[in-house]
Design a protein around this motif. Structure first.
Motif, PDB file in Angstrom:
ATOM      1  N   UNK A 120      38.459  36.466  48.827  1.00 38.20           N
ATOM      2  CA  UNK A 120      39.518  35.461  48.769  1.00 38.20           C
ATOM      3  C   UNK A 120      40.012  35.104  50.173  1.00 38.20           C
ATOM      4  N   UNK A 121      39.080  35.066  51.128  1.00 39.76           N
ATOM      5  CA  UNK A 121      39.474  34.776  52.510  1.00 39.76           C
ATOM      6  C   UNK A 121      40.055  33.377  52.667  1.00 39.76           C
ATOM      7  N   UNK A 122      39.703  32.448  51.763  1.00 41.85           N
ATOM      8  CA  UNK A 122      40.190  31.074  51.878  1.00 41.85           C
ATOM      9  C   UNK A 122      41.611  30.909  51.352  1.00 41.85           C
ATOM     10  N   UNK A 123      42.179  31.952  50.726  1.00 41.21           N
ATOM     11  CA  UNK A 123      43.574  31.902  50.244  1.00 41.21           C
ATOM     12  C   UNK A 123      44.310  33.160  50.722  1.00 41.21           C
ATOM     13  N   UNK A 124      44.516  33.289  52.035  1.00 48.10           N
ATOM     14  CA  UNK A 124      45.121  34.525  52.562  1.00 48.10           C
ATOM     15  C   UNK A 124      46.519  34.790  52.029  1.00 48.10           C
ATOM     16  N   UNK A 125      47.288  33.720  51.711  1.00 46.55           N
ATOM     17  CA  UNK A 125      48.655  33.898  51.222  1.00 46.55           C
ATOM     18  C   UNK A 125      48.707  34.467  49.811  1.00 46.55           C
ATOM     19  N   UNK A 126      47.555  34.464  49.097  1.00 49.18           N
ATOM     20  CA  UNK A 126      47.516  34.987  47.731  1.00 49.18           C
ATOM     21  C   UNK A 126      46.804  36.333  47.627  1.00 49.18           C
TER      22      UNK A 126
ATOM     23  N   UNK B 255      48.869  39.223  45.989  1.00 53.16           N
ATOM     24  CA  UNK B 255      49.031  39.010  44.547  1.00 53.16           C
ATOM     25  C   UNK B 255      47.732  39.231  43.801  1.00 53.16           C
ATOM     26  N   UNK B 256      46.612  38.699  44.357  1.00 46.24           N
ATOM     27  CA  UNK B 256      45.316  38.837  43.695  1.00 46.24           C
ATOM     28  C   UNK B 256      44.852  40.291  43.675  1.00 46.24           C
ATOM     29  N   UNK B 257      45.164  41.040  44.735  1.00 44.11           N
ATOM     30  CA  UNK B 257      44.818  42.459  44.748  1.00 44.11           C
ATOM     31  C   UNK B 257      45.519  43.197  43.608  1.00 44.11           C
TER      32      UNK B 257
ATOM     33  N   UNK C 105      43.693  44.790  40.358  1.00 44.63           N
ATOM     34  CA  UNK C 105      43.902  46.220  40.140  1.00 44.63           C
ATOM     35  C   UNK C 105      44.384  46.466  38.714  1.00 44.63           C
ATOM     36  N   UNK C 106      45.312  45.629  38.239  1.00 48.80           N
ATOM     37  CA  UNK C 106      45.792  45.743  36.860  1.00 48.80           C
ATOM     38  C   UNK C 106      44.664  45.490  35.868  1.00 48.80           C
ATOM     39  N   UNK C 107      43.827  44.487  36.157  1.00 49.59           N
ATOM     40  CA  UNK C 107      42.697  44.172  35.270  1.00 49.59           C
ATOM     41  C   UNK C 107      41.729  45.346  35.201  1.00 49.59           C
ATOM     42  N   UNK C 108      41.420  45.965  36.340  1.00 52.00           N
ATOM     43  CA  UNK C 108      40.509  47.104  36.350  1.00 52.00           C
ATOM     44  C   UNK C 108      41.069  48.273  35.556  1.00 52.00           C
ATOM     45  N   UNK C 109      42.379  48.506  35.668  1.00 55.66           N
ATOM     46  CA  UNK C 109      43.013  49.586  34.903  1.00 55.66           C
ATOM     47  C   UNK C 109      42.902  49.299  33.406  1.00 55.66           C
TER      48      UNK C 109
END
Length: 286
Positions: free
Chosen positions: A8-14, A17-19, A23-27
């Motif tokens: 997600x290098x093209x949306x550094x401000x997100x 949030x995406x991390x 992480x929640x999705x993986x859990x």
């Protein structure tokens, strides 16, 4: 000597949030599929062929989590790709066998050895390993930035500066074998299922038969739909953004919704989930 995943290098401000989101999705993937896997293996009332395949399918979904972690070195990227392709090919074949299992439960049995011969795991590993080695034998003399979430075939081929025609033909052939052929087997199985179910005299029987197949068809549509478009479309079509969106379906959306789709449509699994905490507590007391 190395590849760098942009993710997600093209949306550094997100990125923060995406991390947290992934992480929640993986859990959720680990917990949901882990519960389905354990309960289908431990509950005596769920020891049927359909639930056996469901448990193994959940285990495959769990395996996607560690192998999709970002890799930096070339050899790690190649290993990463090899594991992704092996797991993906296995999941395609397993979905085809699950479709056959539903056909056998509703209609007269087909030639079971035909499907099982197709599930030759050694051949699967050899083909995937050979395909991975062929791709990473290409010259990479330009950028080492992979505009993707993981080391997948389409973004890697875009970085190659040599002639990739033979590699693209190999990708198409292997993809047809492990994606298109299982998908066609699923269509044939469900075509025969629908033909048989429509002949049932009772509307209740028809509804029950269709209900047992709807959850599997939902997963098939999500997984194979995105896989077919990703690996069988011409390399000149599509963009990095399209590849990323499609990969989310077969790597994240399917594993997340798999426990909900199968458990909510499976009365035996739902009953076992309700009873399992009590059984576990009673076993501790004894």
């Amino acid at each position: 000597m190395e590849f760098v995943l942009l993710i997600f290098a093209d949306v550094p401000h997100l990125q923060g949030f995406l991390f947290e989101l992934f992480l929640l999705i993986y859990i959720i993937i680990l917990m949901g599929n882990g519960i389905i896997f354990l309960i289908t293996k431990l509950d005596p009332g769920l020891q049927t062929s359909a639930n056996f395949f469901l448990g193994n399918f959940s285990l495959l979904e769990i395996c996607y989590v560690p192998v999709t972690l970002p890799r930096m070195l070339t050899i790690a990227c190649a290993t990463h790709m090899c594991f992704i392709l092996i797991l993906g090919a296995t999941e395609c074949v397993l979905l085809a066998v699950m479709a056959y299992d539903r056909y056998a439960a509703i209609c007269s049995p087909l030639h079971y050895p035909l499907v099982m011969n197709f599930m030759n795991y050694r051949v699967c590993i050899q083909l995937v390993a050979g395909q991975t080695g062929q791709i990473f034998s290409l010259p990479f003399c330009d950028s080492n930035l992979i505009n993707h979430f993981f080391c997948d075939i389409p973004p890697i081929l875009k970085l190659a500066c040599g002639d990739t025609f033979l590699n693209e033909m190999l990708v198409f052939t292997v993809s047809a074998l492990f994606v298109l052929v299982p998908f066609l087997l699923i269509l044939v199985s469900y075509g025969k299922i629908i033909s048989t179910v429509l002949k049932l005299p009772s509307a209740t029987s028809r509804g029950k038969a269709f209900s047992t197949c709807s959850s599997h068809l939902t997963v098939v549509a999500l997984f194979f739909g995105s896989g077919l478009v990703t690996y069988l479309r011409p390399r000149t079509q599509g963009s990095a953004g399209t590849d990323k969106v499609l990969s989310l379906f077969y790597l994240i959306v399917t594993p997340v919704f798999n426990p909900m789709i199968y458990s909510l449509r499976n009365k035996d699994v739902m009953m076992a989930l309700r009873q399992w905490p009590c059984k576990y507590l009673n076993s501790l007391k004894n």
